[in-house]
Design an enzyme around this catalytic site. Structure first.
Site, PDB file in Angstrom:
ATOM      1  N   TYR A  84     -15.823  -3.376   7.372  1.00  0.00           N
ATOM      2  CA  TYR A  84     -14.486  -2.886   7.708  1.00  0.00           C
ATOM      3  C   TYR A  84     -14.091  -3.350   9.116  1.00  0.00           C
ATOM      4  O   TYR A  84     -13.002  -3.902   9.326  1.00  0.00           O
ATOM      5  CB  TYR A  84     -14.498  -1.359   7.650  1.00  0.00           C
ATOM      6  CG  TYR A  84     -13.184  -0.690   7.950  1.00  0.00           C
ATOM      7  CD1 TYR A  84     -12.113  -0.800   7.079  1.00  0.00           C
ATOM      8  CD2 TYR A  84     -13.032   0.113   9.086  1.00  0.00           C
ATOM      9  CE1 TYR A  84     -10.909  -0.150   7.342  1.00  0.00           C
ATOM     10  CE2 TYR A  84     -11.848   0.766   9.348  1.00  0.00           C
ATOM     11  CZ  TYR A  84     -10.791   0.629   8.476  1.00  0.00           C
ATOM     12  OH  TYR A  84      -9.611   1.264   8.736  1.00  0.00           O
TER      13      TYR A  84
ATOM     14  N   GLY B 153       0.846  -1.205   0.000  1.00  0.00           N
ATOM     15  CA  GLY B 153       0.000   0.000   0.000  1.00  0.00           C
ATOM     16  C   GLY B 153       0.870   1.240   0.000  1.00  0.00           C
ATOM     17  O   GLY B 153       0.531   2.261   0.598  1.00  0.00           O
TER      18      GLY B 153
HETATM   19  N1  SER Z   1      -9.837   6.379   8.763  1.00  0.00           N
HETATM   20  C1  SER Z   1     -10.473   5.089   8.728  1.00  0.00           C
HETATM   21  C2  SER Z   1     -11.790   5.154   8.064  1.00  0.00           C
HETATM   22  O1  SER Z   1     -12.455   6.155   8.228  1.00  0.00           O
HETATM   23  C3  SER Z   1     -10.651   4.576  10.114  1.00  0.00           C
HETATM   24  O2  SER Z   1      -9.791   3.549  10.339  1.00  0.00           O
HETATM   25  O3  SER Z   1     -12.174   4.223   7.439  1.00  0.00           O
END
Ligand code: SER
Length: 316
Positions: free
Chosen positions: A142, A8
Site C-alpha cells: 500500500y 470510487g
Molecule cells: N485508512 C487507510 C488504511 O488503513 C490509511 O490510508 O489503509
C-alpha cells in the site's frame, strides 16, 4: 461551473464526497463513477452515475468525453490490509489505474485530486510530528503504491502541466459507508459496536497512536485543496493533513463519557499491528495550513458526540 468525475464513487469517501460536490457544484455536474457496485439511494437518484473501471483507460476517457469533465477526484483504490493480502491487485488499482487517469487528464486537460495516505511513510520516517518533507520508505505494498502515486502525480504536473493535487489522509472516520480493509478501520467499527453491543474487540493494541479525521473534514480538505490558489502551492502531491491522534484506549475513554458501560478488549491482528507501527503517530500538517488554509473542525470529542448521535438513530 466545474464538471466533475469521482472514481470510487460508492467507497467510504466517494459516497459522501459525491453528495458534497453535488451540493457545492450542482448535482448534474458531478458524475459518480463506480466499478461494479451500482450506487443506491440518494447517490443514484440525485445525479449521474457511470461504470468506470479505471484499470481500463478507455472507460475513463469515454466518461470524461461524454460529460466534458474538467476535474477528476480519483478515489478508486485498495486499502492497506487488502493490499498486503493482494499486492498484485493493489499495484493494478493503485498504480495502473492512476496512470490511466493521469493520461486521460493530460489529453483532456483535467485537474486531478488523488488521495495519498499516512501509509506513504515507513518506520525510518520520524513518527512523531512527521514533517511534510521527510524520509518515505514504506514497507507495505500500500505504501509503495502511495509513494509511487505521489511521485507520478508530481511528475505529471511538472512535465505536462496537469493540475494534480493530493493530501495524505489519516484514518477517516465516518457513518455512511464502511471502509474496506484498512488498518485504521477499528476507529470506525468501535462506534458501530459501541451502539450495537456496548463492547468492542480491537485488532490493534493499546498504545498504537495514529492520525485520524472525521469525514466532514476529509471532504473539506479535498474540496478546499482543489479550490486553492495554485500560485500559493509550494507542494502538490501530497499534503500532510490531520485532525487528531489517539490510541484505542483514548477513543474508548471518549466513548465511555457517553456510554459508561462500554467495554474495550483486544485480539491483536499481527499484520495490522505491523502496518500501524510503521506509520506516523502524529503528522505535522503546517504546510497544508500555510499553503491553502487547512484547518479541521472536529476534534475527538466533537466527532464522538456526532458519531454516536448519528449511529444511534441509524442503527435503532
Ligand atoms: N485508512 C487507510 C488504511 O488503513 C490509511 O490510508 O489503509
Amino acid at each position: 461551473m466545474k464538471k466533475i468525475l469521482v472514481t470510487g464513487g460508492v467507497g467510504q469517501i466517494g459516497s459522501e464526497l459525491v453528495m458534497e460536490l453535488r451540493r457545492v457544484y450542482g448535482a448534474e455536474n458531478v458524475v459518480c463513477g463506480v466499478n461494479r457496485t451500482q450506487p443506491g439511494g440518494r447517490l443514484k437518484e440525485s445525479g449521474p452515475w457511470e461504470i468506470v473501471n479505471c484499470t481500463e483507460a478507455r472507460q475513463v476517457a469515454d466518461v470524461v468525453k461524454k460529460y466534458d469533465i474538467d476535474t477528476i477526484y480519483h478515489l478508486a483504490a485498495i486499502l492497506s490490509a487488502v493490499a498486503e493480502a493482494k499486492p498484485n491487485l493493489a499495484w493494478n488499482v493503485n498504480i495502473n489505474a492512476l496512470y490511466n487517469v493521469l493520461e486521460v487528464a493530460r489529453e483532456a486537460n483535467c485537474a486531478v485530486f488523488t488521495p495519498s495516505s499516512i501509509g506513504a511513510f515507513g518506520s525510518s520516517t520520524p513518527l512523531d510530528n512527521t514533517p511534510q518533507d521527510t524520509i518515505q520508505r514504506p514497507s507495505t505494498m500500500y505504501g509503495v503504491t502511495k509513494v509511487a502515486g505521489e511521485l507520478l502525480c508530481d511528475y505529471y504536473y511538472k512535465r505536462f502541466g496537469v493540475d494534480t493535487r493530493g493530501v495524505r489522509y489519516p484514518g477517516i472516520i465516518s457513518n455512511e459507508t464502511l471502509p474496506g480493509g484498512g488498518t485504521t478501520d477499528y476507529a470506525v467499527e468501535i462506534y458501530y459496536e459501541a451502539i450495537k453491543q456496548k463492547k468492542y474487540t480491537c485488532n490493534l493494541p493499546a498504545g498504537t497512536f495514529l492520525d485520524m479525521m472525521y469525514m466532514p473534514d476529509a471532504l473539506k480538505a479535498a474540496i478546499d485543496l482543489m479550490e486553492a490558489d495554485p500560485a500559493k502551492l509550494i507542494h502538490r502531491n501530497a499534503f500532510n493533513v490531520t485532525a487528531m491522534s489517539f490510541d484505542p484506549e483514548i477513543i474508548a475513554a471518549e466513548i465511555k463519557k457517553h456510554i459508561p458501560e462500554f467495554v474495550l478488549d483486544y485480539n491483536v491482528d499481527k499484520v495490522k499491528e505491523g502496518i500501524a507501527n510503521s506509520w506516523p503517530n502524529s503528522m505535522d500538517d503546517s504546510a497544508a495550513r500555510a499553503e491553502w488554509g487547512w484547518e479541521p473542525s472536529y476534534d475527538l470529542s466533537a466527532m464522538t458526540a456526532d458519531m454516536l448521535e448519528v449511529l444511534g438513530k441509524k442503527l435503532k
